[in-house]
Scaffold this active site. Sequence first.
Site, PDB file in Angstrom:
ATOM      1  N   GLY A   8       3.633  42.353  -8.469  1.00  0.00           N
ATOM      2  CA  GLY A   8       4.776  43.049  -9.082  1.00  0.00           C
ATOM      3  C   GLY A   8       5.938  43.185  -8.110  1.00  0.00           C
ATOM      4  N   SER A  10       8.950  41.494  -7.932  1.00  0.00           N
ATOM      5  CA  SER A  10      10.274  40.956  -8.257  1.00  0.00           C
ATOM      6  C   SER A  10      11.379  41.994  -8.059  1.00  0.00           C
ATOM      7  CB  SER A  10      10.294  40.430  -9.700  1.00  0.00           C
ATOM      8  OG  SER A  10      10.029  41.485 -10.599  1.00  0.00           O
ATOM      9  N   VAL A  63      -1.004  40.503 -13.911  1.00  0.00           N
ATOM     10  CA  VAL A  63      -2.161  40.918 -13.106  1.00  0.00           C
ATOM     11  C   VAL A  63      -3.177  41.752 -13.892  1.00  0.00           C
ATOM     12  CG1 VAL A  63      -1.117  40.703 -10.805  1.00  0.00           C
ATOM     13  CG2 VAL A  63      -0.825  42.838 -12.105  1.00  0.00           C
ATOM     14  N   TYR A 154      -1.071  57.332 -16.779  1.00  0.00           N
ATOM     15  CA  TYR A 154      -0.630  56.922 -15.436  1.00  0.00           C
ATOM     16  C   TYR A 154      -1.438  57.635 -14.348  1.00  0.00           C
ATOM     17  CZ  TYR A 154       2.789  55.935 -11.683  1.00  0.00           C
ATOM     18  OH  TYR A 154       3.410  55.519 -10.526  1.00  0.00           O
TER      19      TYR A 154
END
Length: 246
Positions: A8, A10, A63, A154
């Site tokens: 992750g 980018s 992923v 989360y």
Amino acid sequence: MATAIITGASQGIGACIAKRLAKDGFDVIINHYPSDGDKEKALAAAEECRAFGVKAECIAADVSKFDQCEAMVKQVKADFGGIDVLVNNAGITKDKLLARMSEDDYDIVIAVNQKSVYNMTKHVTSVMMKQRHGRIVNVASVAGLYGNPGQMNYSASKAAIIGMTKTTAKEFGSRNITCNAVAPGFIHTPMTDGLSDELKAKMLNAVALRRYGEPEEIASVVSFLVSDNASYVTGQVIEISGGLEM
Ligand code: NAP
């Protein structure tokens, strides 16, 4: 040259970690979600990494998908010969109070944030075990330590990552593979830019340093954890929150 995979990467904290590890002399693999927008940002981040005189390769892979992680790790092994560092950074939020949180909201966050750590760690440790060397850093969150309203999904995923970190440290320590976690608090990134001003102000009040963190302040701790300076540090969770009072 040592090689580091950052998932992750980018944008946000991941891109910043990639640049910091490139500055430290690592060849970097910038994993990004398979979309045109992410690819464009990943290519720009890779260009910045190459300015430090290292190799930088972008690999598209979701992923949360076991087979895509396996293919990515195979490609890195073929292109670079080995893998010295894995940073499990990719993450998403789907924040809602539990009463409104759908099963899909729950499942996708667990898949991207938590299952990805299983996927990547499983494939990468099989390479690291043969090398008898490796450094893994998992990006958790203060939400995984303390919980947070609106983040049942989360905080569950991030708490799980902390357990996975300690388990990985214990399972692979004898092979000279360390695994640690960082638990960021409020950091300036696209992920937090979307929060309401009210919530941002409330969070800031609970931070001893009275400011948000910057992605560079996460990257510097990751840089330490993957360096020889941290050779006897494993199974630890380092909170990087400016002194968040809970
Ligand atoms: P961000 O700017 O949204 O970056 C997360 C990156 O992960 C994005 O590039 C995202 O791509 C990518 N990603 C999402 N799903 C993916 C998938 N299935 N496969 C591959 N890549 C995927 O967020 P950030 O703030 O930098 O967060 C980085 C990490 O730090 C996350 O694990 C987050 O939970 C953690 N963290 C952040 C904070 C904070 O305050 N910012 C605090 C604590 C912990 P898309 O843009 O396409 O979704």
